[in-house]
Design a protein around this motif. Structure first.
Motif, PDB file in Angstrom:
ATOM      1  N   MET A   1       1.317 -21.177  15.926  1.00 51.88           N
ATOM      2  CA  MET A   1       0.364 -21.048  15.166  1.00 51.88           C
ATOM      3  C   MET A   1      -0.955 -22.465  16.117  1.00 51.88           C
ATOM      4  N   GLU A   2      -2.101 -22.330  16.418  1.00 58.27           N
ATOM      5  CA  GLU A   2      -2.321 -22.465  17.171  1.00 58.27           C
ATOM      6  C   GLU A   2      -3.282 -24.195  16.538  1.00 58.27           C
ATOM      7  N   LYS A   3      -2.810 -25.462  16.943  1.00 58.73           N
ATOM      8  CA  LYS A   3      -3.323 -26.553  16.207  1.00 58.73           C
ATOM      9  C   LYS A   3      -4.572 -26.868  17.009  1.00 58.73           C
ATOM     10  N   LEU A   4      -5.108 -28.179  15.984  1.00 53.32           N
ATOM     11  CA  LEU A   4      -6.388 -28.537  16.760  1.00 53.32           C
ATOM     12  C   LEU A   4      -6.629 -30.109  16.939  1.00 53.32           C
ATOM     13  N   SER A   5      -7.209 -30.320  17.567  1.00 53.58           N
ATOM     14  CA  SER A   5      -7.817 -32.224  17.120  1.00 53.58           C
ATOM     15  C   SER A   5      -8.042 -32.451  15.331  1.00 53.58           C
ATOM     16  N   ILE A   6      -8.834 -32.817  14.652  1.00 52.03           N
ATOM     17  CA  ILE A   6     -10.300 -33.165  14.184  1.00 52.03           C
ATOM     18  C   ILE A   6     -11.265 -32.852  14.849  1.00 52.03           C
TER      19      ILE A   6
ATOM     20  N   GLU B   1     -12.255 -33.999   5.048  1.00 54.67           N
ATOM     21  CA  GLU B   1     -12.035 -34.162   3.740  1.00 54.67           C
ATOM     22  C   GLU B   1     -11.481 -32.591   3.572  1.00 54.67           C
ATOM     23  N   CYS B   2     -11.538 -31.261   4.033  1.00 55.93           N
ATOM     24  CA  CYS B   2     -10.243 -30.214   3.633  1.00 55.93           C
ATOM     25  C   CYS B   2      -8.963 -30.440   3.666  1.00 55.93           C
ATOM     26  N   ILE B   3      -8.679 -31.608   4.780  1.00 55.66           N
ATOM     27  CA  ILE B   3      -7.284 -32.184   5.675  1.00 55.66           C
ATOM     28  C   ILE B   3      -6.861 -33.067   4.031  1.00 55.66           C
TER      29      ILE B   3
ATOM     30  N   LEU C   1      -7.268 -27.217   4.820  1.00 53.50           N
ATOM     31  CA  LEU C   1      -6.653 -27.505   5.689  1.00 53.50           C
ATOM     32  C   LEU C   1      -4.975 -28.018   5.868  1.00 53.50           C
ATOM     33  N   LYS C   2      -4.059 -27.682   6.433  1.00 53.53           N
ATOM     34  CA  LYS C   2      -3.255 -28.254   6.343  1.00 53.53           C
ATOM     35  C   LYS C   2      -2.938 -28.291   8.150  1.00 53.53           C
TER      36      LYS C   2
ATOM     37  N   VAL D   1      -4.395 -30.019  12.950  1.00 53.65           N
ATOM     38  CA  VAL D   1      -5.108 -29.372  12.678  1.00 53.65           C
ATOM     39  C   VAL D   1      -4.470 -27.803  12.941  1.00 53.65           C
ATOM     40  N   GLU D   2      -3.805 -27.814  11.514  1.00 52.40           N
ATOM     41  CA  GLU D   2      -3.593 -26.282  12.031  1.00 52.40           C
ATOM     42  C   GLU D   2      -5.518 -24.555  11.494  1.00 52.40           C
TER      43      GLU D   2
END
Ligand SMILES: [Zn+2]
Length: 131
Positions: free
Chosen positions: A1-6, A22-24, A29-30, A44-45
């Motif tokens: 799974m790809e994870k990204l900074s905000i 806000e989504c986090i 968003l996970k 962020v996933e």
């Protein structure tokens, strides 16, 4: 799974960084705090295809579904705590009862019995919204 900074997630999803945060906060968003070269930061996933469409569709009623109550652990057991405010750039939950968390987990669907009594007292004292 790809994870990204905000920041990268904001670019990739074409949402503002405020939207991503806000989504986090509301569990759309996970994300998790991970140690990196620049210190601990939120990763962020990347959501599945189609998420963005449903997110945009739900954007209007999103604010109604956010509660200030959060699980302080991934196990989502014990008590949910009240988060009055989170940092802007970093999400640093400070619960009303004084508990400081590393992360927050969406407590949608919790019952009143799950609530930390200390947090509840402080929230009532300050006349904060309980939902
Ligand atoms: Zn508490």
């Amino acid at each position: 799974m790809e994870k990204l900074s905000i920041q990268d997630a904001s670019y990739r999803l074409n949402l503002s960084q405020a939207d991503i945060r806000e989504c986090i906060r509301n569990g759309e968003l996970k994300a998790s705090r991970e140690a990196g070269p620049a210190g601990r930061r939120w990763m962020v996933e990347l959501p599945e295809d189609g998420w963005l469409d449903s997110f945009r569709a739900s954007l209007n009623d999103l604010s109604d579904s956010i509660t200030p109550w959060w699980w302080p652990t991934a196990a989502m057991s014990g008590e949910v705590h009240y988060v009055e405010d989170m940092g802007i750039e970093e999400i640093e939950p400070l619960y009303l009862c004084g508990l400081r968390g590393e992360n927050v987990w969406d407590a949608k669907g919790h019952t009143e019995a799950d609530r930390c009594p200390k947090c509840l007292d402080v929230a009532k004292e300050r006349e904060l919204p309980l939902w």
